[in-house]
Design an enzyme around this catalytic site. Structure first.
Site, mmCIF file in Angstrom:
data_model
loop_
_atom_site.group_PDB
_atom_site.id
_atom_site.type_symbol
_atom_site.label_atom_id
_atom_site.label_comp_id
_atom_site.label_asym_id
_atom_site.label_seq_id
_atom_site.Cartn_x
_atom_site.Cartn_y
_atom_site.Cartn_z
ATOM 1 N N SER A 144 -7.619 37.796 6.773
ATOM 2 C CA SER A 144 -6.697 38.422 7.726
ATOM 3 C C SER A 144 -7.310 39.707 8.265
ATOM 4 C CB SER A 144 -5.362 38.737 7.042
ATOM 5 O OG SER A 144 -4.541 39.543 7.860
ATOM 6 N N TYR A 158 -1.008 42.669 0.192
ATOM 7 C CA TYR A 158 -1.604 41.689 1.098
ATOM 8 C C TYR A 158 -2.943 42.191 1.620
ATOM 9 C CZ TYR A 158 -1.791 38.105 4.740
ATOM 10 O OH TYR A 158 -2.165 37.046 5.538
#
Length: 221
Positions: A144, A158
């Site tokens: 990501s 995350y």
């Protein structure tokens, strides 16, 4: 392109929806036999039905990547049945609603790291022996933008997990290139997938429409 992966076996974790399902569809369209895994039985079986309805050669197993024994058992089953694992797509991942430093619980931190990082590592470790015997293999890790540029929107767990995924991908290439194994980390920005439903502030339909779409990621895979 339609037959370029004919005869190859691809394992897609998190294949029940979003990027994983889109990747599985693209790989199947290119001729690969696709094995999708996910921790939700209903979603995983629905994905299998979607793949087969599209003419794919596919199968599915319910596997939580955070369960190292289940991951190893699945890898062994795929290798025993098909004799090979050519492609691994690590798309399984999660996030939590409370995700800032001052709000995330220790249990939520553990859950995100278990799925996004430890689970990914377990799957990589499980396929390496088969890929080494073959002398070839491709590992695609879905990372990501948050792994490069952490933000409050993506959250501390995350972002940390995805940055670690980028580092792990580099280690795979450095150590396994001698066995013909290569790895890549895909680093998209916002993607319109069900994980957005866990955001504290939901994106609008218009915002989701402007994001990268799952099929875009499928083509990238």
């Amino acid at each position: 392109m339609a037959a370029s992966l004919k005869g190859q076996v691809a394992w897609v974790t998190g294949g029940g929806s979003g990027i994983g399902l889109a990747g599985a569809q693209a790989l199947a369209q290119a001729g690969a036999h696709v094995v999708v895994t996910g921790r939700n039985p209903g979603t995983t079986q629905a994905a299998l039905a979607t793949l087969r309805a599209g003419g794919a050669s596919a199968q599915a197993h319910v596997v939580d990547v955070a369960d190292k024994a289940a991951v190893q058992a699945c890898a062994d089953a795929i290798a025993q049945e098909h004799g090979r694992i050519d492609i691994l797509v690590n798309s399984a991942g999660t996030n939590t609603v409370a995700r800032s430093l001052d709000s995330i619980s220790l249990d939520d931190w553990d859950a995100v790291i278990a799925a996004n990082l430890s689970g990914l590592f377990y799957v990589v470790r499980a396929v390496l022996p088969t890929m080494r015997r073959q002398g070839a293999g491709l590992i695609v890790n879905v990372s990501s933008w948050a792994g490069l540029y952490p933000s409050r929107a993506s959250g501390v767990a995350y972002g940390a997990s995805k940055r670690a995924v980028n580092s792990l991908t580099e280690s795979i290439n450095a150590e396994e290139c001698q066995h013909g194994i290569r790895a890549t980390a895909l680093i998209p920005g916002e993607v319109a997938t069900p994980i957005l439903d866990k955001r504290p502030v939901q994106p609008t339909p218009e915002q989701r429409e402007a994001m990268v779409q799952p099929e875009d990621m499928g083509r990238a895979i």
